[in-house]
Design a protein around this motif. Structure first.
Motif, mmCIF file in Angstrom:
data_model
loop_
_atom_site.group_PDB
_atom_site.id
_atom_site.type_symbol
_atom_site.label_atom_id
_atom_site.label_comp_id
_atom_site.label_asym_id
_atom_site.label_seq_id
_atom_site.Cartn_x
_atom_site.Cartn_y
_atom_site.Cartn_z
ATOM 1 N N THR A 25 0.832 -1.198 0.000
ATOM 2 C CA THR A 25 0.000 0.000 0.000
ATOM 3 C C THR A 25 0.865 1.245 0.000
ATOM 4 N N ILE A 26 1.910 1.266 0.833
ATOM 5 C CA ILE A 26 2.838 2.390 0.852
ATOM 6 C C ILE A 26 3.528 2.528 -0.505
ATOM 7 N N ALA A 27 3.960 1.407 -1.076
ATOM 8 C CA ALA A 27 4.642 1.441 -2.364
ATOM 9 C C ALA A 27 3.748 2.046 -3.436
ATOM 10 N N TYR A 28 2.496 1.629 -3.452
ATOM 11 C CA TYR A 28 1.587 2.144 -4.473
ATOM 12 C C TYR A 28 1.311 3.632 -4.274
ATOM 13 N N ARG A 29 1.159 4.072 -3.045
ATOM 14 C CA ARG A 29 0.895 5.490 -2.785
ATOM 15 C C ARG A 29 2.072 6.358 -3.217
ATOM 16 N N ILE A 30 3.285 5.882 -2.962
ATOM 17 C CA ILE A 30 4.477 6.631 -3.387
ATOM 18 C C ILE A 30 4.524 6.714 -4.902
ATOM 19 N N LEU A 31 4.280 5.580 -5.560
ATOM 20 C CA LEU A 31 4.267 5.555 -7.027
ATOM 21 C C LEU A 31 3.236 6.528 -7.589
ATOM 22 N N GLN A 32 2.025 6.482 -7.051
ATOM 23 C CA GLN A 32 0.948 7.313 -7.574
ATOM 24 C C GLN A 32 1.251 8.797 -7.394
ATOM 25 N N GLU A 33 1.771 9.173 -6.229
ATOM 26 C CA GLU A 33 2.067 10.590 -5.994
ATOM 27 C C GLU A 33 3.193 11.068 -6.894
ATOM 28 N N TYR A 34 4.203 10.222 -7.097
ATOM 29 C CA TYR A 34 5.299 10.592 -7.987
ATOM 30 C C TYR A 34 4.777 10.814 -9.408
ATOM 31 N N GLN A 35 3.925 9.914 -9.886
ATOM 32 C CA GLN A 35 3.390 10.047 -11.237
ATOM 33 C C GLN A 35 2.534 11.300 -11.381
ATOM 34 N N GLU A 36 1.810 11.675 -10.336
ATOM 35 C CA GLU A 36 0.967 12.871 -10.391
ATOM 36 C C GLU A 36 1.800 14.147 -10.479
ATOM 37 N N LEU A 37 3.000 14.123 -9.912
ATOM 38 C CA LEU A 37 3.834 15.324 -9.845
ATOM 39 C C LEU A 37 4.854 15.416 -10.977
ATOM 40 N N ASN A 38 5.013 14.327 -11.746
ATOM 41 C CA ASN A 38 6.058 14.302 -12.766
ATOM 42 C C ASN A 38 5.500 13.873 -14.114
ATOM 43 N N ALA A 39 5.984 14.504 -15.155
ATOM 44 C CA ALA A 39 5.504 14.236 -16.505
ATOM 45 C C ALA A 39 5.950 12.856 -16.988
ATOM 46 N N GLU A 40 5.305 12.379 -18.048
ATOM 47 C CA GLU A 40 5.632 11.072 -18.607
ATOM 48 C C GLU A 40 6.822 11.130 -19.558
ATOM 49 N N GLU A 41 7.334 12.325 -19.857
ATOM 50 C CA GLU A 41 8.461 12.437 -20.769
ATOM 51 C C GLU A 41 9.690 12.961 -20.028
ATOM 52 N N HIS A 42 10.837 12.854 -20.690
ATOM 53 C CA HIS A 42 12.092 13.326 -20.121
ATOM 54 C C HIS A 42 12.352 14.762 -20.563
ATOM 55 N N ASP A 43 13.234 15.437 -19.858
ATOM 56 C CA ASP A 43 13.639 16.783 -20.245
ATOM 57 C C ASP A 43 14.685 16.724 -21.355
ATOM 58 N N VAL A 44 14.708 17.761 -22.189
ATOM 59 C CA VAL A 44 15.695 17.894 -23.263
ATOM 60 C C VAL A 44 16.394 19.240 -23.096
ATOM 61 N N PHE A 45 17.726 19.211 -23.186
ATOM 62 C CA PHE A 45 18.526 20.423 -22.989
ATOM 63 C C PHE A 45 19.440 20.588 -24.198
ATOM 64 N N ASP A 46 19.497 21.788 -24.748
ATOM 65 C CA ASP A 46 20.312 22.039 -25.929
ATOM 66 C C ASP A 46 21.737 22.394 -25.516
ATOM 67 N N GLY A 47 22.678 21.509 -25.861
ATOM 68 C CA GLY A 47 24.079 21.758 -25.536
ATOM 69 C C GLY A 47 24.403 21.374 -24.103
ATOM 70 N N PRO A 48 25.667 21.447 -23.751
ATOM 71 C CA PRO A 48 26.059 21.108 -22.384
ATOM 72 C C PRO A 48 25.556 22.164 -21.401
ATOM 73 N N PRO A 49 25.176 21.770 -20.180
ATOM 74 C CA PRO A 49 24.728 22.730 -19.175
ATOM 75 C C PRO A 49 25.908 23.368 -18.461
ATOM 76 N N THR A 50 25.661 24.449 -17.760
ATOM 77 C CA THR A 50 26.666 24.981 -16.839
ATOM 78 C C THR A 50 26.656 24.109 -15.586
ATOM 79 N N PRO A 51 27.694 24.164 -14.776
ATOM 80 C CA PRO A 51 27.681 23.388 -13.533
ATOM 81 C C PRO A 51 26.472 23.701 -12.647
ATOM 82 N N ILE A 52 26.056 24.975 -12.585
ATOM 83 C CA ILE A 52 24.893 25.336 -11.772
ATOM 84 C C ILE A 52 23.623 24.711 -12.345
ATOM 85 N N GLU A 53 23.487 24.764 -13.663
ATOM 86 C CA GLU A 53 22.311 24.151 -14.289
ATOM 87 C C GLU A 53 22.282 22.650 -14.044
#
Length: 321
Positions: A4-32
């Motif tokens: 039950t705990i495992a499922y609740r954690i999974l569900q909350e994570y999915q609600e807060l995070n998109a189904e796709e990955h982020d894309v970044f153009d070029g290398p980031p700065t260390p801060i980024e």
């Protein structure tokens, strides 16, 4: 209660995070990049090639590298599960030595009953190691680290590895405790990813260990290791739907890099370049053990039973979301 705990954690994570990955153009700065580490989700860096001093063509690699250790299997699945004579085993490949030229030629063959993959994962390109080992001829071709990652993390990579294979090799689903910067030099890698919050859906179990070896006639034969077991995911094809888990697919092409955070489960397929090869280099940085991150990753993994028996009612509940 655990499921039950495992499922609740999974569900909350999915609600807060998109189904796709982020894309970044070029290398980031260390801060980024530090911000990306804090979020701990995969990022694809486009227009971010590995800064090689020489182009890694077949001829160049063959002339600069001699004998190498390669993994050999009959099915292209090294370090993976195999059903054999009524039982399921975790099977390691046969490790054998061949010349780089022979390896590259083998990868071009469509008729071979044996599949070769250079996947030693032993820091074979690391600073100092490459200068004295199999890859001393190309060790100076690439940077010793990923500068923006080293500055953000405050450390040098723990390991730098080279991977050479073709479309016949598949990496079974697993997770690593590293900040992973993965650069594709030739060809394409296809990553199927699951966040640490969904690791329990991959149903880890303890499997008897076996390994491929040569018999007296030179044929590959499976040898069981008495008394030895390995904890591994029971999912053999992680591209198939695994509700309530939700996968992310990241396609990493030549000249791109992938940031894969610690604890993310990954299943990797390959598409070769026009010469039939896939070549990649990855930099493993030790994850920070202070604070709560490692403790939380360990907790998430423990939510799945050591025998991988996930409560069916929890899965059915996830199928309805």
């Amino acid at each position: 209660m655990t499921d039950t705990i495992a499922y609740r954690i999974l569900q909350e994570y999915q609600e807060l995070n998109a189904e796709e990955h982020d894309v970044f153009d070029g290398p980031p700065t260390p801060i980024e990049f530090l911000r990306m580490i804090h979020i701990s989700r995969p990022v694809l860096f486009e227009n971010c090639p590995l800064d090689l001093r020489n182009q890694w063509t077949d001829e160049y690699l063959s002339s600069r590298v001699g004998d190498v250790q390669v993994a050999i299997t009959p099915d292209g699945r090294a370090d993976a599960l195999l059903d054999h004579e009524g039982r399921t085993y975790f099977v390691e490949p046969s490790y054998e030595t061949m010349s780089m030229r022979q390896l590259l030629r083998s990868l071009e063959s469509e008729d071979s009953s044996e599949i070769v993959y250079l996947q030693s994962q032993n820091n074979n390109l690391g600073s100092g190691v490459a200068k004295a080992g199999e890859f001393e001829g190309i060790g100076s071709d690439l940077p010793i680290d990923v500068s923006w990652a080293s500055e953000a993390l405050g450390r040098q990579p723990d390991a730098v590895n080279i991977w050479i294979g073709n479309h016949k090799s598949v990496t079974s689903v697993h997770s690593d405790p590293y900040e992973n910067i993965y650069s594709v030099v030739r060809g394409t890698k296809i990553f199927t990813l699951y966040p640490p919050t969904e690791g329990w859906c991959l149903k880890e179990k303890h499997y008897p260990h076996a390994q491929w070896h040569r018999d007296q006639d030179g044929r590959l034969k499976l040898e069981v290791s008495p008394g030895k077991t390995v904890r591994w995911s029971s999912v053999q094809d992680a591209t198939e739907p695994l509700p309530p888990a939700r996968s992310i697919t990241v396609i990493v092409r030549e000249g791109q890099m992938l940031y894969l955070p610690p604890g993310w489960w990954h299943y990797v397929q390959q598409l070769p370049d026009k010469h039939g090869k896939v070549i990649a280099v990855n930099y493993w940085y030790d994850m920070e053990m202070k604070g709560h991150h490692w403790v939380f990753l360990s907790l998430l993994r423990s939510l799945g039973s050591p025998e991988g028996d996930v409560n069916q009612s929890c899965i059915e509940e996830g199928q309805r979301i």
